[in-house]
Motif scaffolding. Structure first.
Motif, short mmCIF file in Angstrom:
data_model
loop_
_atom_site.label_atom_id
_atom_site.label_comp_id
_atom_site.label_asym_id
_atom_site.label_seq_id
_atom_site.Cartn_x
_atom_site.Cartn_y
_atom_site.Cartn_z
N ARG A 101 -40.59 10.30 -34.20
CA ARG A 101 -40.42 11.47 -35.07
C ARG A 101 -38.95 11.73 -35.32
O ARG A 101 -38.15 11.82 -34.41
CB ARG A 101 -41.08 12.69 -34.43
CG ARG A 101 -42.58 12.60 -34.43
CD ARG A 101 -43.23 13.72 -33.67
NE ARG A 101 -42.99 15.01 -34.31
CZ ARG A 101 -43.46 16.15 -33.81
NH1 ARG A 101 -44.16 16.16 -32.69
NH2 ARG A 101 -43.22 17.28 -34.43
N LYS A 102 -38.62 11.87 -36.59
CA LYS A 102 -37.27 12.25 -36.97
C LYS A 102 -37.13 13.77 -36.82
O LYS A 102 -38.13 14.49 -36.78
CB LYS A 102 -37.00 11.84 -38.42
CG LYS A 102 -37.09 10.34 -38.63
CD LYS A 102 -36.97 9.99 -40.09
CE LYS A 102 -37.18 8.50 -40.25
NZ LYS A 102 -37.46 8.13 -41.63
N LYS A 103 -35.92 14.23 -36.73
CA LYS A 103 -35.67 15.66 -36.58
C LYS A 103 -36.37 16.42 -37.71
O LYS A 103 -36.19 16.11 -38.88
CB LYS A 103 -34.16 15.94 -36.59
CG LYS A 103 -33.83 17.37 -36.33
CD LYS A 103 -32.34 17.61 -36.27
CE LYS A 103 -32.08 19.08 -36.01
NZ LYS A 103 -30.66 19.36 -35.90
N GLY A 104 -37.20 17.39 -37.32
CA GLY A 104 -37.90 18.22 -38.30
C GLY A 104 -39.16 17.58 -38.87
O GLY A 104 -39.85 18.20 -39.68
N GLN A 105 -39.46 16.35 -38.48
CA GLN A 105 -40.63 15.65 -39.01
C GLN A 105 -41.89 16.05 -38.23
O GLN A 105 -41.88 16.08 -37.01
CB GLN A 105 -40.41 14.13 -38.93
CG GLN A 105 -41.50 13.32 -39.58
CD GLN A 105 -41.24 11.82 -39.46
OE1 GLN A 105 -40.77 11.35 -38.43
NE2 GLN A 105 -41.52 11.09 -40.53
N SER A 106 -42.96 16.30 -38.94
CA SER A 106 -44.22 16.65 -38.29
C SER A 106 -44.86 15.40 -37.69
O SER A 106 -44.51 14.27 -38.04
CB SER A 106 -45.19 17.27 -39.30
OG SER A 106 -45.63 16.29 -40.22
N GLU A 107 -45.79 15.65 -36.79
CA GLU A 107 -46.53 14.53 -36.19
C GLU A 107 -47.29 13.76 -37.27
O GLU A 107 -47.33 12.54 -37.26
CB GLU A 107 -47.51 15.10 -35.14
CG GLU A 107 -47.64 14.24 -33.93
CD GLU A 107 -48.50 14.89 -32.84
OE1 GLU A 107 -48.63 14.23 -31.82
OE2 GLU A 107 -49.03 16.00 -33.02
N ARG A 108 -47.89 14.48 -38.21
CA ARG A 108 -48.66 13.85 -39.30
C ARG A 108 -47.75 12.98 -40.16
O ARG A 108 -48.10 11.85 -40.51
CB ARG A 108 -49.34 14.94 -40.13
CG ARG A 108 -50.22 14.46 -41.26
CD ARG A 108 -51.48 13.69 -40.85
NE ARG A 108 -52.33 14.34 -39.91
CZ ARG A 108 -53.53 14.84 -40.13
NH1 ARG A 108 -54.02 14.80 -41.35
NH2 ARG A 108 -54.24 15.37 -39.17
N ALA A 109 -46.57 13.46 -40.50
CA ALA A 109 -45.62 12.68 -41.30
C ALA A 109 -45.16 11.44 -40.54
O ALA A 109 -45.00 10.36 -41.13
CB ALA A 109 -44.42 13.54 -41.70
N ALA A 110 -44.96 11.57 -39.24
CA ALA A 110 -44.57 10.41 -38.43
C ALA A 110 -45.69 9.37 -38.40
O ALA A 110 -45.43 8.16 -38.46
CB ALA A 110 -44.20 10.85 -37.02
N LEU A 111 -46.94 9.84 -38.32
CA LEU A 111 -48.07 8.89 -38.34
C LEU A 111 -48.15 8.21 -39.70
O LEU A 111 -48.38 7.00 -39.78
CB LEU A 111 -49.38 9.61 -38.02
CG LEU A 111 -50.64 8.73 -38.05
CD1 LEU A 111 -50.56 7.60 -37.03
CD2 LEU A 111 -51.89 9.58 -37.82
N GLN A 112 -47.95 8.95 -40.77
CA GLN A 112 -47.96 8.36 -42.11
C GLN A 112 -46.87 7.30 -42.24
O GLN A 112 -47.10 6.23 -42.82
CB GLN A 112 -47.81 9.44 -43.18
CG GLN A 112 -49.03 10.32 -43.29
CD GLN A 112 -48.81 11.52 -44.19
OE1 GLN A 112 -47.68 11.93 -44.47
NE2 GLN A 112 -49.91 12.10 -44.65
N GLN A 113 -45.70 7.56 -41.68
CA GLN A 113 -44.60 6.59 -41.72
C GLN A 113 -44.98 5.34 -40.94
O GLN A 113 -44.76 4.21 -41.40
CB GLN A 113 -43.32 7.20 -41.14
CG GLN A 113 -42.14 6.24 -41.09
CD GLN A 113 -41.66 5.84 -42.47
OE1 GLN A 113 -41.44 6.70 -43.31
NE2 GLN A 113 -41.51 4.55 -42.72
N LEU A 114 -45.55 5.52 -39.75
CA LEU A 114 -45.99 4.37 -38.95
C LEU A 114 -47.03 3.55 -39.70
O LEU A 114 -46.95 2.32 -39.74
CB LEU A 114 -46.54 4.82 -37.60
CG LEU A 114 -47.13 3.71 -36.72
CD1 LEU A 114 -46.07 2.69 -36.33
CD2 LEU A 114 -47.80 4.31 -35.49
N CYS A 115 -47.99 4.22 -40.33
CA CYS A 115 -49.02 3.51 -41.10
C CYS A 115 -48.40 2.70 -42.24
O CYS A 115 -48.79 1.55 -42.48
CB CYS A 115 -50.05 4.48 -41.66
SG CYS A 115 -51.10 5.22 -40.41
N GLY A 116 -47.43 3.29 -42.93
CA GLY A 116 -46.73 2.58 -43.99
C GLY A 116 -45.99 1.36 -43.47
O GLY A 116 -46.04 0.28 -44.07
#
Length: 151
Positions: A101-116
């Motif tokens: 997770r980047k600073k300020g990034q939600s768990e959902r956004a981090a999962l979306q990044q990992l999926c990408g």
């Protein structure tokens, strides 16, 4: 649970050592390239959570009874065939990942990044063309990213 790096027991193998790949699957395999991965990607959010050990055990019990999930692709002059992966290791295919997770990034956004990132990362052609990535602590449960080659 077996020691790290050992293969979990599977059902007895009665399949031939090599099986010709179908023409349709050979076409999917040939369409695969670095900018067009022929990979199916799915995401499951699991509640309650599942541990990596439980996932490996269930995968070994329920998925590895199908020969294809223990076989790798071997190219030949006629196209390709399925052959048993003598180096099969369940831990290569069921892996635990942490969300970065980047600073300020939600768990959902981090999962979306990992999926990408995973959707644009080729599977290892030296082994069966599938992988499950488990995030063990995700929103009170677990997240599972499944990648399976279309062939």
């Amino acid at each position: 649970m077996p020691a790290r790096g050992t293969m979990l027991p599977t059902t007895p193998r009665t399949a031939p050592r090599a099986e010709r790949m179908s023409r349709v699957d050979t076409a999917w395999l040939r369409m695969d390239n670095e900018v067009n991965l022929m990979m199916i990607v799915g995401v499951w959010l699991l509640t309650p959570a599942i541990t990596s050990g439980a996932l490996r055990e269930r995968t070994a019990d329920q998925l590895l009874k199908y020969d294809r999930f223990r076989q790798k692709v071997q190219h030949d002059t006629m196209g390709a065939q399925w052959v048993e992966d003598e180096q099969f290791d369940i831990e290569r295919h069921v892996v635990v990942r942490k969300l970065a997770r980047k600073k300020g990034q939600s768990e959902r956004a981090a999962l979306q990044q990992l999926c990408g990132d995973l959707a644009t990362t080729p599977l290892d052609n030296d082994h069966p063309l599938w992988q499950f990535s488990l995030i063990e602590n995700y929103e009170g449960g677990s997240a599972l990213v499944a990648r399976i080659h279309h062939c």
